[in-house]
Design an enzyme around this catalytic site. Structure first.
Site, PDB file in Angstrom:
ATOM      1  N   TRP A 285     -27.181  13.752  -3.399  1.00 52.03           N
ATOM      2  CA  TRP A 285     -26.203  13.839  -2.311  1.00 52.03           C
ATOM      3  C   TRP A 285     -24.798  13.572  -2.833  1.00 52.03           C
ATOM      4  CZ3 TRP A 285     -23.044   9.792  -1.147  1.00 52.03           C
ATOM      5  CH2 TRP A 285     -23.428   8.507  -1.574  1.00 52.03           C
ATOM      6  N   GLU A 318      -6.226   8.712 -15.958  1.00 58.04           N
ATOM      7  CA  GLU A 318      -6.451   7.350 -16.473  1.00 58.04           C
ATOM      8  C   GLU A 318      -7.939   7.020 -16.588  1.00 58.04           C
ATOM      9  OE1 GLU A 318      -4.147   4.575 -14.186  1.00 58.04           O
ATOM     10  OE2 GLU A 318      -2.248   5.525 -14.668  1.00 58.04           O
ATOM     11  N   TRP A 323     -10.832   1.238 -13.775  1.00 59.00           N
ATOM     12  CA  TRP A 323     -10.323   0.851 -12.453  1.00 59.00           C
ATOM     13  C   TRP A 323     -10.525   1.931 -11.403  1.00 59.00           C
ATOM     14  CZ3 TRP A 323      -7.636   0.440 -17.033  1.00 59.00           C
ATOM     15  CH2 TRP A 323      -6.790   1.486 -17.369  1.00 59.00           C
ATOM     16  N   TYR A 378       3.285   1.910 -19.021  1.00 59.92           N
ATOM     17  CA  TYR A 378       4.200   1.056 -18.261  1.00 59.92           C
ATOM     18  C   TYR A 378       4.640  -0.077 -19.190  1.00 59.92           C
ATOM     19  CZ  TYR A 378       2.919   3.684 -14.138  1.00 59.92           C
ATOM     20  OH  TYR A 378       2.738   4.709 -13.230  1.00 59.92           O
ATOM     21  N   GLU A 406       2.718   9.530 -16.849  1.00 61.07           N
ATOM     22  CA  GLU A 406       3.283   8.470 -16.013  1.00 61.07           C
ATOM     23  C   GLU A 406       4.025   7.497 -16.918  1.00 61.07           C
ATOM     24  OE1 GLU A 406       0.733   6.268 -13.374  1.00 61.07           O
ATOM     25  OE2 GLU A 406      -0.386   8.068 -12.771  1.00 61.07           O
ATOM     26  N   TRP A 493      26.750  41.246 -28.744  1.00 61.20           N
ATOM     27  CA  TRP A 493      26.257  42.243 -27.805  1.00 61.20           C
ATOM     28  C   TRP A 493      26.221  41.746 -26.367  1.00 61.20           C
ATOM     29  CZ3 TRP A 493      21.966  40.372 -25.366  1.00 61.20           C
ATOM     30  CH2 TRP A 493      21.298  39.326 -26.003  1.00 61.20           C
TER      31      TRP A 493
END
Length: 606
Positions: A285, A318, A323, A378, A406, A493
């Site tokens: 499922w 990522e 996470w 970061y 990022e 030209w």
């Protein structure tokens, strides 16, 4: 040419002599919160240092560089307490995080090249995960040759059925890679092409608009019960595309919200019980659920394809961390990527996508389904993030363009140029990362967006094309009437077409008229002139920096190759000023147009 050959031979001999490994013992460095140990065997010197138990614990050594340049660096370490990630600094500036694989004895970790100034420099390792041992830092005592970043790039997109607009965009990025860095900005969640507070801050501080705009399909999954009011994200993107007549680049990620059998929908692993391994297994499922979500987002992207809009597509971003629910199993994530590709490209016929992989670099990485590599950083400063760039560049052997998909702080552009850190583009995250002075002052934004290496929206061609012959990385906006001059004669030209002559010879696009460049934010015609060095088998220099001289004339080095310098005279020399190499007009008087180069006024040849 005898003296030139002698110089090349001498340079090779000098490099071979100097290219030796120099060891700097960690225990002789400056220690912050760590101590010297001797219990483990196999160390060099008087001991090794550790354990990096607390944040900010560090070791810093001072190294000597014979000349300014890039130097290969390695670290002798032991990580017998598990794999660890810690931060590398050079001259007190962060250059990236280093992953130290778990081992049981001291081994060498090749970090890659770092930029050192001539003379004294500091190299440090700062605790992030900590809990490891460092024996020594090792550098090659000779700078590396300049990095060739573009010659091995994959010539085409991985999708052989890509629409002309996507091909043109990829060629444009490929042509500029290693020469220019495109600016980029992430918009508000669920928005596309919005000119809200982020864009307003950039435009007010810099007078520019970013070349790359980013949107997020965060609300476009079947489990997500909240989404913005009309217009929807697709309509916003199409309105943006039409407003700028295709002269913009749109990128997108997908914070994929999904629910398990229990609990609410989410994209964070900790907030959903959805199982990735089951999701990539047909007949479950979970598999049926991801297919329905892929179909939903494909319906949106199909509308973009209908208006010839290419999209740099960054799903499963990522995935090198755990996470997000799609990032806790590298093998299953790679399989999910292939499912996405097959469903979107082969089932839905989405051929407007440029596929950007932002995650694991390992044996599972689906290299054959990737066009561009993205890195999210970061950092605590504006360093160029040399180590991170080189790690990703080297893993793919230079075949994939590497971009900052990022960033928190924009890397210092001049440092990127100096250190051969050629991010294809940067893309600053929204909200405080672009709005607050603690991340970017107005002066920094102005400097970065107006740097000669940075390309903004005003320099982009239109990518809204129905056909594309694949012979250029851009297009110009002039008419396409025929011209007998093809750019091979000394006559300019392009004047007959209403465009000035280029001073340099940086080719942006080519058509039936000849080669085109961009100078002073205007298209110009490139005239290819011959010079004395061509019969000797060497090209003409664009600049005029003299490296050597012999009986033939003056020699320079450009694109890692010797070239002949042609000394032209101009009206300014009679007034005691040199001729300009570029054509940026600063002032005009009765004599002509003036520029400033090398902190000196110079005359512009019109």
């Amino acid at each position: 040419m005898k003296s030139l050959n002698v110089i090349l031979t001498l340079l090779s001999l000098i490099i071979s002599v100097l290219s030796k490994k120099v060891y700097y013992e960690a225990e002789d460095g400056k220690l912050n919160g760590i101590t010297v140990f001797k219990e483990l065997s196999g160390f060099s010197g008087k001991g090794y240092v550790g354990r990096f138990e607390n944040p900010g614990n560090s070791v810093t050594v001072t190294v000597d560089a014979p000349a300014t340049g890039m130097y290969d660096l390695s670290i002798i370490y032991c990580a017998n307490m598990g794999q660890k990630i810690n931060s590398l600094t050079v001259n007190d500036q962060s250059v990236g995080d280093i992953t130290f694989t778990e081992n049981t004895k001291f081994e060498t970790k090749d970090v890659g090249a770092v930029y050192l100034n001539k003379g004294k420099n500091t190299i440090g390792l700062v605790s992030s995960w900590g809990w490891m041992w460092v024996d020594a830092f090792v550098i090659n005592d000779a700078p590396n040759a300049a990095k060739d970043v573009s010659s091995k790039l994959n010539p085409t997109l991985v999708n052989p059925k890509a629409i002309p607009a996507a091909k043109k965009l990829y060629d444009f990025l490929k042509t500029n890679y290693g020469k220019r860095i495109l600016s980029g900005q992430v918009g508000a969640a669920g928005q596309a092409g919005d000119e809200g507070q982020e864009i307003q801050r950039i435009q007010k501080a810099t007078g520019k608009l970013p070349a790359v705009w980013n949107m997020d399909f965060i609300f476009e999954s079947n489990d997500c019960t909240w989404r913005p009011q009309n217009p929807d994200i697709t309509e916003m993107a199409i309105n943006w595309w039409k407003k700028y007549e295709g002269k913009g680049i749109m990128a997108a990620q997908w914070h994929w919200n999904i629910a398990g059998k229990t609990g609410d929908f989410a994209f964070y692993s900790k907030d959903t019980t959805f199982n990735l391994e089951n999701a990539v297994t047909e007949g479950t499922w979970e598999y049926e659920k991801i297919i329905k979500d892929i179909d939903r987002v494909s319906g949106h992207i199909k509308k973009l394809q209908a208006v010839n809009m290419p999209l740099i597509w960054r799903p499963l971003h990522e995935n090198n961390g755990d996470w997000f629910w799609w990032g806790n199993n590298p093998k299953a994530c790679a399989k999910l990527w292939k499912i996405l590709y097959e469903r979107m490209v082969n089932y839905h016929g989405l051929n407007n996508l440029i596929w950007l992989w932002n995650g694991n670099n390992d044996a599972n990485t689906p290299v054959d389904y990737i066009d561009i590599i993205g890195v999210d950083i970061y950092a605590n400063d504006h360093g160029p993030q040399t180590t991170a760039y080189n790690t990703h560049f080297d893993f793919y052997g230079g075949k994939k363009m590497v971009v900052l998909s990022e960033n928190g702080r924009i890397p210092d552009i001049q440092q990127c140029v100096d250190q051969d850190v050629w991010w294809g583009y940067f893309q600053t995250w929204n909200s405080e990362f672009i709005l607050q002075d603690s991340y970017h002052t107005d002066a920094q934004l102005k400097e970065y967006f107006n740097h000669k290496t940075v390309m903004n929206m005003d320099e982009l061609p239109s990518f809204n094309v129905d056909s594309y012959n694949g012979d250029s990385g851009s297009s110009h906006n002039g008419n396409s009437e025929s011209n007998s001059n093809t750019g091979n004669s000394d006559e300019c030209w392009s004047i007959n077409l209403g465009y000035p002559c280029c001073i340099g010879d940086y080719v942006v696009t080519t058509d039936e008229n000849g080669d085109w460049g961009v100078e002073n934010n205007e298209w110009c015609g490139i005239v290819h002139k011959s010079c004395w060095s061509e019969p000797l088998g060497y090209p003409c220099c664009v600049g005029n920096t003299v490296i050597s001289a012999d009986e033939s004339g003056d020699w320079g080095v450009e694109n890692n190759e010797w070239c002949g310098i042609v000394h032209k005279s101009c009206w300014a020399e009679f007034l005691g000023y040199p001729c300009c190499v570029g054509n940026t007009v600063i002032s005009t008087d009765e004599f002509g147009d003036w520029g400033v180069e090398n902190d000196d006024w110079c005359g512009i040849l019109n």
